[in-house]
Structures are given as structure tokens and as C-alpha cells.
Design a protein around this motif. Structure first.
Motif, mmCIF file in Angstrom:
data_model
loop_
_atom_site.group_PDB
_atom_site.id
_atom_site.type_symbol
_atom_site.label_atom_id
_atom_site.label_comp_id
_atom_site.label_asym_id
_atom_site.label_seq_id
_atom_site.Cartn_x
_atom_site.Cartn_y
_atom_site.Cartn_z
ATOM 1 N N GLN A 44 45.397 51.312 42.566
ATOM 2 C CA GLN A 44 45.839 49.875 42.535
ATOM 3 C C GLN A 44 45.465 49.458 41.071
ATOM 4 O OE1 GLN A 44 47.232 48.139 44.948
ATOM 5 N NE2 GLN A 44 47.414 50.067 45.959
ATOM 6 N N LYS A 45 46.343 48.287 40.717
ATOM 7 C CA LYS A 45 45.964 47.663 39.398
ATOM 8 C C LYS A 45 44.456 46.868 39.735
ATOM 9 C CE LYS A 45 48.662 43.649 40.285
ATOM 10 N NZ LYS A 45 49.584 44.094 41.533
ATOM 11 N N VAL A 46 43.897 46.446 38.685
ATOM 12 C CA VAL A 46 42.781 45.697 38.798
ATOM 13 C C VAL A 46 43.150 44.334 38.682
ATOM 14 C CG1 VAL A 46 40.457 44.965 37.470
ATOM 15 C CG2 VAL A 46 41.278 47.507 37.671
ATOM 16 N N THR A 47 42.516 43.333 39.510
ATOM 17 C CA THR A 47 42.732 42.239 39.617
ATOM 18 C C THR A 47 41.449 41.329 39.198
ATOM 19 O OG1 THR A 47 44.153 42.287 41.531
ATOM 20 C CG2 THR A 47 43.189 40.205 41.283
ATOM 21 N N PHE A 48 41.608 40.384 38.181
ATOM 22 C CA PHE A 48 40.489 39.621 37.665
ATOM 23 C C PHE A 48 40.514 38.383 38.328
ATOM 24 C CE2 PHE A 48 39.146 42.107 34.035
ATOM 25 C CZ PHE A 48 40.218 42.902 33.847
ATOM 26 N N GLY A 49 39.344 37.835 38.418
ATOM 27 C CA GLY A 49 39.065 36.432 38.801
ATOM 28 C C GLY A 49 39.454 35.387 37.751
ATOM 29 N N THR A 50 39.477 34.200 37.901
ATOM 30 C CA THR A 50 39.591 33.001 36.927
ATOM 31 C C THR A 50 38.670 32.910 35.814
ATOM 32 O OG1 THR A 50 38.782 31.449 38.381
ATOM 33 C CG2 THR A 50 41.165 31.579 38.455
ATOM 34 N N GLY A 51 37.509 33.579 35.935
ATOM 35 C CA GLY A 51 36.333 33.486 35.148
ATOM 36 C C GLY A 51 35.478 32.344 35.284
ATOM 37 N N THR A 52 33.959 32.371 34.689
ATOM 38 C CA THR A 52 33.155 31.483 34.545
ATOM 39 C C THR A 52 32.459 31.493 33.453
ATOM 40 O OG1 THR A 52 32.403 31.786 37.047
ATOM 41 C CG2 THR A 52 30.855 30.787 35.614
ATOM 42 N N LYS A 53 32.715 30.136 32.655
ATOM 43 C CA LYS A 53 32.100 29.911 31.156
ATOM 44 C C LYS A 53 30.465 29.649 31.361
ATOM 45 C CE LYS A 53 35.962 28.858 28.354
ATOM 46 N NZ LYS A 53 36.466 27.884 27.625
ATOM 47 N N LEU A 54 29.656 30.559 30.970
ATOM 48 C CA LEU A 54 28.374 30.454 31.222
ATOM 49 C C LEU A 54 27.751 29.742 29.683
ATOM 50 C CD1 LEU A 54 25.419 30.872 32.268
ATOM 51 C CD2 LEU A 54 25.519 32.812 30.982
ATOM 52 N N GLN A 55 27.005 28.471 29.776
ATOM 53 C CA GLN A 55 26.413 27.867 28.755
ATOM 54 C C GLN A 55 25.028 27.950 28.664
ATOM 55 O OE1 GLN A 55 26.919 23.391 28.832
ATOM 56 N NE2 GLN A 55 26.414 23.185 26.652
ATOM 57 N N VAL A 56 24.414 28.237 27.730
ATOM 58 C CA VAL A 56 23.009 28.447 27.630
ATOM 59 C C VAL A 56 22.384 27.131 26.783
ATOM 60 C CG1 VAL A 56 20.953 29.742 27.433
ATOM 61 C CG2 VAL A 56 23.164 30.786 27.867
ATOM 62 N N ILE A 57 21.549 26.356 27.512
ATOM 63 C CA ILE A 57 21.107 25.207 27.112
ATOM 64 C C ILE A 57 19.717 25.495 26.128
ATOM 65 C CG2 ILE A 57 20.342 22.915 27.087
ATOM 66 C CD1 ILE A 57 22.143 22.922 29.595
ATOM 67 N N PRO A 58 19.410 25.174 24.903
ATOM 68 C CA PRO A 58 18.271 25.498 24.195
ATOM 69 C C PRO A 58 16.970 25.040 24.917
ATOM 70 C CG PRO A 58 19.770 24.963 22.703
ATOM 71 C CD PRO A 58 20.428 24.665 23.720
#
Lengths: 117, 113
Positions: B99-113
Motif C-alpha cells: 500500500q502507498k503511504v498516507t500522510f496526515g495534515t501535519g502539526t507545526k511545533l513552535q518552541v517558545i524561549p
């Protein structure tokens, strides 16, 4: 070990023009993939090659998109004519295992960012 | 059919805090599961993968993920966030070898100092 190479990195065209992208996979990798990644979405598989044969092209818009992998190495993806909605990053990836290797890792190139005006 | 759902398109954490990125999958057969990271203007890089061996999978850069069949989840964690972890993370599923690989829509991670 050299990674997956793609060119160009950026391309801007007007709608109805044609464009081609090139991919050179990691040496010895039998499986090659082209993905379309629209802004804010995950990559979507367009076509998958095993050597120079097509394994899956079910999501390739065949009326305007075409791809080939001559001699089972380099590959080109073409769009003709382009539409506004084709604006996206086009990612090429390769893997060493045959299609049946479920856990095999895909190695991605840096992508080509296409803007259609 | 296979699918992936990533909860939260954007996640912000303080530097040094726990990172938790959620992923739920749907698959009719035992799946292969992957987490990839994408830095700006770069391709995707594999963080870790589950291939039916140990349910707790350790990856690069201190990340790990636990496969929970009963919850159909494969959440990504890291005990202490670094600034360099700021990127977009994609969960992906493959239902069987062909089967092909199915990707999710992604999560952008922000790291705050």
C-alpha cells in the motif's frame, strides 16, 4: 552517501504553461515516488515507480500530469498545461526496498516549489 | 482504506517542556506507522517508525512514540523541547507492504524561549 537531488528548487509560471521537474534518487534505490504537497497539507502521492515500471498512479491527474523514469534511475514529472491549483511543493523520494517492504524508509529530496500565476 | 488524523495543526510549547503531538490512524490490517519532520524549505526526514516489533519506538533527536492498538494511536513525545525542534511534523501510515503511504495534515511545533 548523496541524498535525493531535485531541480529546479523554485519555478514560477503562468497558467496554461508547461513545466518539468527532475529527480535523481539515491544510487541503488529501486523505488521512486513523486508527491504533491499543497500549503497546509501533508504530501499526497502522485506516482510510484518500481525500477522503471509504474506501481501506483491512481492519484495522478493524467489529463495534465505525466511522469517517466527511463532506465530505472532519474525521473521527470511534467505538468501541461498548468492550473492555478497546481501551485505546491513537489517532493521526490526514494527507497531501497521493493514496494512490498512495508517498513522501508523513504528518503526525500528538498522539493520544487511551483507557483502558478 | 487507511487514514491518519493529526490533532492540532499548531502546537506551542516552552523550551524545556514536554512535547506531545497526537496521531490517530485507521487501518484494516496491522499498520506500519511513521513520524517525519520537515524543516522550512526542506524535504521530510524520518524520525521513527513502527513495524510491529516493540510498541515503544525510539527515534532520532530524543523523540519517541508509542503504538497503542486499542486506541489506534501513535503519539509522538519528547521530554524536553529544544529550540531546534521547531518544525512541522507528519504522521504517516501504510497498511501492508504494497500500500502507498498516507500522510496526515501535519502539526507545526513552535518552541517558545
Amino acid at each position: 552517501e548523496a541524498g535525493v537531488a531535485q531541480s529546479p528548487r523554485y519555478k514560477i509560471i503562468e497558467k496554461r504553461q508547461s513545466v518539468a521537474f527532475w529527480c535523481n534518487p539515491i544510487s541503488g534505490h529501486a523505488t521512486l515516488y513523486w508527491y504533491q504537497q499543497i500549503l497546509g497539507q501533508g504530501p499526497k502521492l502522485l506516482i510510484q515507480f518500481q525500477n522503471n515500471g509504474v506501481v501506483d498512479d491512481s492519484q495522478l491527474p493524467k489529463d495534465r500530469f505525466s511522469a517517466e523514469r527511463l532506465k530505472g534511475v532519474d525521473s521527470t514529472l511534467k505538468i501541461q498545461p498548468a492550473k492555478l491549483e497546481d501551485s505546491a511543493v513537489y517532493l521526490c523520494a526514494s527507497s531501497s526496498a521493493p514496494s512490498g517492504g512495508g517498513g522501508n524508509e523513504q528518503f526525500f529530496g528538498p522539493g520544487t516549489r511551483l507557483t502558478v500565476l | 482504506a487507511q487514514s491518519v488524523t493529526q490533532l492540532g495543526s499548531h502546537v506551542s510549547v516552552s523550551e524545556g517542556a514536554l512535547v506531545l503531538l497526537r496521531c490517530n490512524y485507521s487501518s484494516s490490517v496491522p499498520p506500519y506507522l511513521f513520524w517525519y519532520v520537515q524543516y522550512p524549505n526542506q524535504g521530510l526526514q524520518l524520525l521513527l517508525k513502527y513495524t510491529s516489533a516493540a510498541t515503544l519506538v525510539k527515534g532520532i533527536n530524543g523523540f519517541e512514540a508509542e503504538f497503542k492498538k486499542s486506541e489506534t494511536s501513535f503519539h509522538l513525545t519528547k521530554p524536553s523541547a529544544h529550540m531546534s525542534d521547531a518544525a512541522e511534523y507528519f504522521c504517516a501510515v501504510r497498511s501492508g507492504g504494497y500500500q502507498k503511504v498516507t500522510f496526515g495534515t501535519g502539526t507545526k511545533l513552535q518552541v517558545i524561549p
